[in-house]
Enzyme design. Structure first.
Site, PDB file in Angstrom:
ATOM      1  CG  ASP A  12     -20.377 -10.111   9.846  1.00 33.84           C
ATOM      2  OD1 ASP A  12     -19.873 -11.117  10.353  1.00 33.84           O
ATOM      3  OD2 ASP A  12     -20.721 -10.023   8.650  1.00 33.84           O
ATOM      4  CE  LYS A  15     -22.974 -13.057  16.257  1.00 28.87           C
ATOM      5  NZ  LYS A  15     -23.201 -12.249  15.042  1.00 28.87           N
ATOM      6  N   GLY A  39     -17.714 -15.875  11.928  1.00 26.29           N
ATOM      7  CA  GLY A  39     -16.333 -15.418  12.085  1.00 26.29           C
ATOM      8  C   GLY A  39     -16.291 -14.499  13.279  1.00 26.29           C
ATOM      9  CG  HIS A  40     -17.789 -15.217  16.458  1.00 24.34           C
ATOM     10  ND1 HIS A  40     -18.543 -16.067  17.207  1.00 24.34           N
ATOM     11  CD2 HIS A  40     -18.624 -14.770  15.488  1.00 24.34           C
ATOM     12  CE1 HIS A  40     -19.773 -16.121  16.720  1.00 24.34           C
ATOM     13  NE2 HIS A  40     -19.837 -15.351  15.667  1.00 24.34           N
ATOM     14  CD  GLN A 225     -24.406 -18.246  11.667  1.00 28.66           C
ATOM     15  OE1 GLN A 225     -24.798 -19.093  12.448  1.00 28.66           O
ATOM     16  NE2 GLN A 225     -23.160 -18.189  11.281  1.00 28.66           N
TER      17      GLN A 225
HETATM   18  P1  IMO Z   1     -21.375 -14.234  12.351  1.00 32.16           P
HETATM   19  O1  IMO Z   1     -21.576 -15.238  13.429  1.00 32.16           O
HETATM   20  C1  IMO Z   1     -22.633 -12.522   8.523  1.00 32.16           C
HETATM   21  C2  IMO Z   1     -24.917 -15.123   5.801  1.00 32.16           C
HETATM   22  C3  IMO Z   1     -24.224 -15.378   4.483  1.00 32.16           C
HETATM   23  C4  IMO Z   1     -25.436 -15.570   3.578  1.00 32.16           C
HETATM   24  C5  IMO Z   1     -26.403 -16.314   4.467  1.00 32.16           C
HETATM   25  C6  IMO Z   1     -26.410 -17.819   4.275  1.00 32.16           C
HETATM   26  O2  IMO Z   1     -19.968 -13.940  12.010  1.00 32.16           O
HETATM   27  O3  IMO Z   1     -22.174 -12.993  12.625  1.00 32.16           O
HETATM   28  P2  IMO Z   1     -24.711 -19.744   4.936  1.00 32.16           P
HETATM   29  O4  IMO Z   1     -23.280 -19.958   4.544  1.00 32.16           O
HETATM   30  O5  IMO Z   1     -24.938 -19.612   6.396  1.00 32.16           O
HETATM   31  O6  IMO Z   1     -25.641 -20.725   4.299  1.00 32.16           O
HETATM   32  O7  IMO Z   1     -25.092 -18.324   4.260  1.00 32.16           O
HETATM   33  O8  IMO Z   1     -26.029 -16.013   5.805  1.00 32.16           O
HETATM   34  N1  IMO Z   1     -24.120 -15.418   7.010  1.00 32.16           N
HETATM   35  C7  IMO Z   1     -23.483 -14.490   7.758  1.00 32.16           C
HETATM   36  N2  IMO Z   1     -23.330 -13.169   7.583  1.00 32.16           N
HETATM   37  N3  IMO Z   1     -22.121 -13.082   9.633  1.00 32.16           N
HETATM   38  C8  IMO Z   1     -22.313 -14.398   9.870  1.00 32.16           C
HETATM   39  O9  IMO Z   1     -21.965 -14.976  11.026  1.00 32.16           O
HETATM   40  C9  IMO Z   1     -22.972 -15.181   8.879  1.00 32.16           C
HETATM   41  N4  IMO Z   1     -23.281 -16.481   8.758  1.00 32.16           N
HETATM   42  C10 IMO Z   1     -23.992 -16.611   7.629  1.00 32.16           C
HETATM   43  O10 IMO Z   1     -23.440 -14.286   4.096  1.00 32.16           O
HETATM   44  O11 IMO Z   1     -26.012 -14.326   3.268  1.00 32.16           O
HETATM   45 MG    MG Z   2     -19.279 -12.921  10.341  1.00 30.82          MG
END
Ligand code: IMO
Ligand code: MG
Length: 433
Positions: A12, A15, A39-40, A225
């Site tokens: 988050d 990106k 979530g982008h 991530q």
């Molecule tokens: P973007 O691409 C923020 C976090 C989840 C949890 C951990 C594992 O939008 O930056 P999962 O469902 O992947 O097994 O959860 O990773 N998490 C994220 N936090 N932004 C994301 O993606 C995330 N993708 C996974 O909240 O702590």
């Molecule tokens: Mg996210």
């Protein structure tokens, strides 16, 4: 040239904005890891599009956009996303979206298993419950079902589902989740149909990538991530299930490691985390509330309120080494100024006290010692406002420039990009860097 856009903290970081900047004149844009846990947000013709799987670069008409073999795909989510994008009349959409047949499929039983594991654990991860972990573990266990398999005869797909779910079904039945026991015939029917709807996009992506590399095209990897969520380098087990750092992102896109590449580490001027796990600069009470409210820190994917804290240079410094970050982008430079104005100060973590020593990197063994590093802060008094006329680094308020200099000094990474507002072009680029 490959430009990899990677998150430096816990996701988050925004990106999408820098990815968009690079995608403007790129030929190839790829998502290579993770799934719809990401979530982008992408701005298209003034509208905000929430994307979870399709690369945001799809909004630029010259791009070919690939969902790579390292991604896990929930076909129902992808089909909804495709429908939404087509309603926006994105030019040549069908010709430009390519899905690797090697990507793995998230089935409803993966989401149920995600739920079950989280429920049974004493220390849940706080996953997005999108089935990400169970899908990757089935893949590693060689009982995963790939996008290619959705194109098989329905009976062949049913056999694969039957084989993949023997143990899962026992787990459901033994843990009070009998209603989750899989009916392979029903699933095969539904997912075969999804396969038919996705067929036109499913392909062998390797020749496309080889061609782009041969032509020295501009290639953008839209990371999902982030560093601290990486399965090998992040806060294991409080992380996601993929290698979302640079090397994993290349692998998940079938991009060769000897490519010429630059890595842009994306960050916010404060930090946030959603889900459980260590967060050294995490704040509580009114400081956390102020950051959350001014930064609108609620999940795009799950709408959960995010934990919030101060900027951490030690993690960025480690990201420089492990992710190979060449340049940083600091988003929300406007927001941190407002936070400073409201609270009267801004803190930046420049080093840690850890195990009786002062260190400037993120230690590897905190799960062993049980000690979360204690931040050592530099403190700036006051804050700033950035108005829309501010388009260059030189025009920024002096205090904002000081803030950036502290980050550069303690992270050991030049800050090339500064996000100064929500719109795509609220981005200052330091051409001299
Ligand atoms: P973007 O691409 C923020 C976090 C989840 C949890 C951990 C594992 O939008 O930056 P999962 O469902 O992947 O097994 O959860 O990773 N998490 C994220 N936090 N932004 C994301 O993606 C995330 N993708 C996974 O909240 O702590
Ligand atoms: Mg996210």
């Amino acid at each position: 040239m490959i430009t990899a856009i990677v998150g430096c903290k816990w996701g988050d970081e925004g990106k999408g904005k820098v990815a968009s900047y690079y995608a403007k004149d790129a030929q190839l844009v790829l998502r290579t890891t993770g799934g719809n846990n990401a979530g982008h947000t992408v701005i298209y013709n003034g509208k905000t599009l929430p994307l979870h799987l399709v690369p945001g670069g799809i909004t630029y008409p010259q791009t070919t956009c690939i969902i790579g073999p390292g991604v896990v795909i929930d076909p129902a989510v992808l089909l909804d996303e495709i429908q939404m994008l087509k309603e926006y009349n994105i030019p040549d959409f069908d010709e430009r979206l390519k899905i690797s047949g090697r990507a793995h499929v998230i089935f409803p039983y993966h989401k149920d298993l995600d739920e079950l594991h989280e429920k049974l654990k004493k220390h849940p991860v706080g996953t997005t419950k999108r089935g990400i972990g169970p899908t990757y573990s089935d893949k590693d266990n060689r009982i995963g079902i790939r996008i290619y398999d959705l194109l098989l005869e329905e009976t062949q797909l049913r056999e694969k589902i039957e084989e993949a779910t023997i143990l899962h079904n026992q787990n459901f039945a033994n843990n009070g989740m009998a209603d989750c026991v899989v009916d392979p015939a029903m699933l095969a029917h539904q997912y075969h149909e999804y396969g038919e709807r996705l067929r036109q996009y499913i392909t062998d992506i390797n020749p496309i990538i080889a061609n782009a590399l041969d032509n020295d095209d501009k290639i953008v990897v839209e990371g999902a991530q982030a560093f601290r969520l990486d399965i090998d380098h992040g806060d294991y087990p409080m992380c996601t299930s993929s290698n979302c750092s640079t090397s994993g992102a290349l692998c998940g896109g079938a991009l060769p490691p000897n490519s010429s590449i630059e890595v842009i580490g994306i960050d916010k001027a404060y930090n946030s985390r959603v889900g459980n796990g260590p967060f050294p600069t995490k704040q509580s009470g009114s400081v956390a509330d102020t950051i959350r409210e001014l930064g609108h820190e609620y999940g795009t994917t799950t709408k959960r309120p995010r934990d919030c804290g101060w900027y951490d240079c030690c993690i960025s410094n480690s990201a420089k080494h492990i992710l190979g970050v060449n340049y940083l982008c600091i988003n929300h430079l406007d927001t941190i100024g407002l936070i400073g104005k409201k609270l009267g100060y801004i803190k930046i973590c420049v080093s840690y006290n850890y195990q009786g020593k002062v260190i400037d990197y993120y230690p590897d063994d905190i799960s062993l010692t049980g000690e979360v590093p204690t931040p050592i802060y530099e403190v700036l008094s006051g804050g700033w406002e950035i108005d829309s006329s501010c388009k260059t680094y030189e025009q920024l308020p002096e205090l904002a420039k000081k803030f950036i200099r502290i980050i550069e000094k303690s992270s050991h990474i030049p800050v090339k990009f500064l996000g100064t507002g929500p719109a795509n072009d609220d981005l200052i680029i330091r051409e001299d860097i």
